[in-house]
Design an enzyme around this catalytic site. Structure first.
Site, PDB file in Angstrom:
ATOM      1  N   ASP A   1       6.040 -10.382   7.877  1.00  6.62           N
ATOM      2  CA  ASP A   1       6.595  -9.487   8.908  1.00  6.62           C
ATOM      3  C   ASP A   1       5.857  -8.148   8.988  1.00  6.62           C
ATOM      4  O   ASP A   1       6.235  -7.262   9.738  1.00  6.62           O
ATOM      5  CB  ASP A   1       8.117  -9.304   8.758  1.00  6.62           C
ATOM      6  CG  ASP A   1       8.537  -8.524   7.521  1.00  6.62           C
ATOM      7  OD1 ASP A   1       7.672  -8.021   6.783  1.00  6.62           O
ATOM      8  OD2 ASP A   1       9.762  -8.399   7.291  1.00  6.62           O
TER       9      ASP A   1
ATOM     10  N   VAL B   1       0.820  -1.219   0.000  1.00  4.81           N
ATOM     11  CA  VAL B   1       0.000   0.000   0.000  1.00  4.81           C
ATOM     12  C   VAL B   1       0.858   1.276   0.000  1.00  4.81           C
ATOM     13  O   VAL B   1       0.599   2.214  -0.751  1.00  4.81           O
ATOM     14  CB  VAL B   1      -0.931  -0.007   1.244  1.00  4.81           C
ATOM     15  CG1 VAL B   1      -1.773   1.259   1.307  1.00  4.81           C
ATOM     16  CG2 VAL B   1      -1.827  -1.240   1.228  1.00  4.81           C
TER      17      VAL B   1
ATOM     18  N   CYS C   1      11.987  -4.665   8.267  1.00  3.21           N
ATOM     19  CA  CYS C   1      12.382  -4.889   6.860  1.00  3.21           C
ATOM     20  C   CYS C   1      13.845  -4.540   6.656  1.00  3.21           C
ATOM     21  O   CYS C   1      14.511  -5.091   5.786  1.00  3.21           O
ATOM     22  CB  CYS C   1      11.601  -3.991   5.909  1.00  3.21           C
ATOM     23  SG  CYS C   1       9.842  -4.181   5.975  1.00  3.21           S
TER      24      CYS C   1
ATOM     25  N   HIS D   1       4.074  -9.216   3.160  1.00  3.43           N
ATOM     26  CA  HIS D   1       5.019 -10.138   3.813  1.00  3.43           C
ATOM     27  C   HIS D   1       4.469 -10.440   5.195  1.00  3.43           C
ATOM     28  O   HIS D   1       3.836  -9.572   5.824  1.00  3.43           O
ATOM     29  CB  HIS D   1       6.405  -9.482   4.003  1.00  3.43           C
ATOM     30  CG  HIS D   1       7.195  -9.318   2.754  1.00  3.43           C
ATOM     31  ND1 HIS D   1       7.905  -8.174   2.476  1.00  3.43           N
ATOM     32  CD2 HIS D   1       7.419 -10.158   1.722  1.00  3.43           C
ATOM     33  CE1 HIS D   1       8.525  -8.312   1.314  1.00  3.43           C
ATOM     34  NE2 HIS D   1       8.249  -9.503   0.830  1.00  3.43           N
TER      35      HIS D   1
ATOM     36  N   GLU E   1      10.759 -14.900  -0.472  1.00  3.18           N
ATOM     37  CA  GLU E   1      11.003 -13.518  -0.021  1.00  3.18           C
ATOM     38  C   GLU E   1      11.931 -13.465   1.183  1.00  3.18           C
ATOM     39  O   GLU E   1      12.019 -12.448   1.880  1.00  3.18           O
ATOM     40  CB  GLU E   1       9.664 -12.842   0.281  1.00  3.18           C
ATOM     41  CG  GLU E   1       8.731 -12.752  -0.927  1.00  3.18           C
ATOM     42  CD  GLU E   1       9.060 -11.609  -1.898  1.00  3.18           C
ATOM     43  OE1 GLU E   1       9.378 -10.510  -1.434  1.00  3.18           O
ATOM     44  OE2 GLU E   1       9.002 -11.830  -3.121  1.00  3.18           O
TER      45      GLU E   1
HETATM   46  O1  SUG Z   1       9.302  -5.475  -1.586  1.00  2.00           O
HETATM   47  N1  SUG Z   1       9.103  -1.988  -1.364  1.00  2.00           N
HETATM   48  C1  SUG Z   1       9.497  -3.239  -0.783  1.00  2.00           C
HETATM   49  C2  SUG Z   1       9.313  -3.205   0.706  1.00  2.00           C
HETATM   50  C3  SUG Z   1       9.906  -4.412   1.372  1.00  2.00           C
HETATM   51  C4  SUG Z   1       9.567  -4.507   2.804  1.00  2.00           C
HETATM   52  N2  SUG Z   1      10.197  -5.635   3.381  1.00  2.00           N
HETATM   53  C5  SUG Z   1       9.656  -6.429   4.337  1.00  2.00           C
HETATM   54  N3  SUG Z   1       8.393  -6.349   4.671  1.00  2.00           N
HETATM   55  N4  SUG Z   1      10.421  -7.302   4.884  1.00  2.00           N
HETATM   56  C6  SUG Z   1       8.727  -4.393  -1.403  1.00  2.00           C
HETATM   57  O2  SUG Z   1       7.523  -4.225  -1.686  1.00  2.00           O
HETATM   58  C7  SUG Z   1       8.902  -0.358  -3.160  1.00  2.00           C
HETATM   59  C8  SUG Z   1       9.808   0.258  -4.192  1.00  2.00           C
HETATM   60  C9  SUG Z   1       9.178   1.388  -4.943  1.00  2.00           C
HETATM   61  O3  SUG Z   1       7.949   1.384  -5.130  1.00  2.00           O
HETATM   62  O4  SUG Z   1       9.925   2.292  -5.365  1.00  2.00           O
HETATM   63  C10 SUG Z   1       9.417  -1.682  -2.631  1.00  2.00           C
HETATM   64  O5  SUG Z   1      10.098  -2.391  -3.326  1.00  2.00           O
END
Ligand code: SUG
Length: 448
Positions: A252, A26, A371, A250, A174
């Site tokens: 987490d 989101v 994260c 995810h 992931e």
């Molecule tokens: O994979 N966001 C990452 C966030 C990762 C979060 N990690 C954990 N929950 N462990 C993803 O969705 C957004 C990049 C952008 O839109 O520019 C992004 O990749």
């Protein structure tokens, strides 16, 4: 022998931007196209690392990746000098350039799954790089992640590295974002908890209707096999598909575990009762006393959990055995979440304190405290075998903040990504960084 959990935090790279690349996340979707501040993002991350180090936790740092990823653009057919490749991509296929510029490797909870030596058949610490197959911009991370992890945990006597699983949707993996480990003590055999969003081959498992389930059961099982885990030390559980559709991309984002404790939302899982029983039984056989803290939906809705990132927190064991919860400041700005947290710490339970950090630059892309870190439980011998260049110290913190101040821009928008000068700036910065962290040559521009 004494063991501890080390948090290796991802250093935010110089191209941090809001590309709107993660459908189902989101924050990434709603902040798309906003201008970012890479310098502030990196400094916010470093401030968290420093604070944890000063609290007495062993803290490490994981280097960012080379972006724009010119080699990937070349593999997609763009030719000429590096500057021409970038300019052509900007003209003909801007979404590919944006994807190849993402600093998403900062979220190192997705870099790999890690099993400590106490759990594995050969008594080594095992790492499997995550293929991050669900999103193109993330699927290009694992080759460099493997090289960086290899340079940090180099001694084969102690560390085993596995390549990412096959790059197909059936094995979508992931990494540690869908993996938690429970144990009585970090050095003792524990129970590894793998949470998946769907099954690729077994239609009996329900799947979300709207957003993708990034992690498959088959990927989690493959990682458990590769790491040589025993059945008695593993529990697999399915995420509730309804929460994936509500933005929990995810596990987490809806649960966090540490030591003998699972902190989770009432709606996080399917078949919760059975899963808790399994965790309790298996940890019990390993001498542990499993405890779960369920946050009721009546107090915190899934929507509030996704907005505030309450569960994307770090749950840390302090020297006196009590636990500390590291949360993003969005938890304080959400009245219901903050009220819940006040109640939690005054209840006299195991979570004794909450500390708040400003990680807004990362949060706006859906990346909270959890994260940003990869947890590696290590005994003393293994810790001594880690490349010392990546362990945070006061002088390293000073060096890295100066390095950020010298090389990072304080504003980046989509049009800036087409500027070939940005590539030069990034490579100059990363070349210096590999010397600071004593990593050797890990980036494509250093190798080819
Ligand atoms: O994979 N966001 C990452 C966030 C990762 C979060 N990690 C954990 N929950 N462990 C993803 O969705 C957004 C990049 C952008 O839109 O520019 C992004 O990749």
């Amino acid at each position: 022998m004494k063991s501890c959990e080390v948090n290796f935090d991802g250093l935010v790279g110089p191209t941090h931007n809001y590309g709107g690349l993660s459908y189902g996340n989101v924050a990434s979707q709603s902040n798309s196209q906003q201008s970012s501040n890479p310098r502030e993002a990196a400094l916010q991350g470093l401030a968290k690392m420093k604070a944890l180090m000063e609290m007495g936790f062993v803290q490490g740092v994981l280097a960012p990746q080379e972006r724009p990823d010119v080699a990937t653009l070349r593999s997609l057919g763009f030719v000429g000098t590096d500057a021409q490749v970038i300019q052509q991509a900007a003209k003909q296929a801007m979404p590919l350039l944006v994807a190849s510029c993402s600093a998403s490797s900062m979220w190192v909870a997705n870099a790999a799954t890690v099993s400590p030596s106490a759990d594995t058949e050969d008594g080594r610490v095992h790492f499997t790089a995550a293929n991050l197959n669900c999103k193109y911009h993330r699927s290009i991370e694992h080759p460099t992640s493997s090289r960086v992890l290899g340079a940090m945990f180099a001694e084969q006597k102690h560390f085993a590295h596995h390549a990412a699983l096959p790059a197909v949707a059936q094995f979508g993996d992931e990494g540690a974002a869908n993996h938690t480990r429970f144990c009585r003590d970090y050095g003792e055999a524990g129970v590894e908890f793998f949470v998946f969003g769907r099954s690729a081959f077994d239609t009996r498992y329900p799947a979300p209707q709207k957003y993708p389930a990034r992690q498959t059961l088959e990927a989690s099982q493959a990682v458990a096999r590769l790491h040589g885990l025993q059945d008695e030390g593993v529990v697999f559980a399915q995420q509730n598909p309804a929460v994936i559709d509500a933005g929990v991309f995810h596990n987490d984002v809806i649960a966090v575990g540490n030591g003998e404790v699972l902190f989770y939302h009432e709606d996080a899982f399917l078949n919760t009762g059975k899963m808790l029983g399994e965790l309790q039984g298996k940890l019990g056989k390993r001498g542990g006393n499993f405890q779960s803290i369920c946050v009721p939906r009546a107090q915190v809705s899934v929507e509030d959990a996704v907005r505030s990132y309450l569960f994307n927190s770090q749950l840390l064991t302090r020297a006196d055995g009590s636990m500390l919860l590291i949360v993003p400041q969005e938890c304080r700005s959400n009245e219901r979440v903050w009220q819940y947290l006040q109640g939690l710490i005054s209840s006299g339970g195991v979570i004794a304190e909450v500390k708040v950090f400003d990680l807004k630059q990362s949060m706006q892309n859906g990346g909270g405290p959890a994260c940003l870190r990869l947890r590696v439980a290590l005994n003393e011998t293994e810790l001594a075998a880690v490349n010392p260049g990546v362990i945070m110290t006061a002088p390293l913190y000073d060096t890295l903040t100066q390095w950020v101040d010298k090389h990072y821009r304080d504003s980046l928008s989509e049009t800036d990504l087409a500027d070939p000068q940005l590539l030069i700036e990034c490579r100059t910065a990363l070349d210096e960084l590999t010397q600071i962290l004593k990593l050797g040559s890990v980036y494509p521009f250093q190798i080819n």
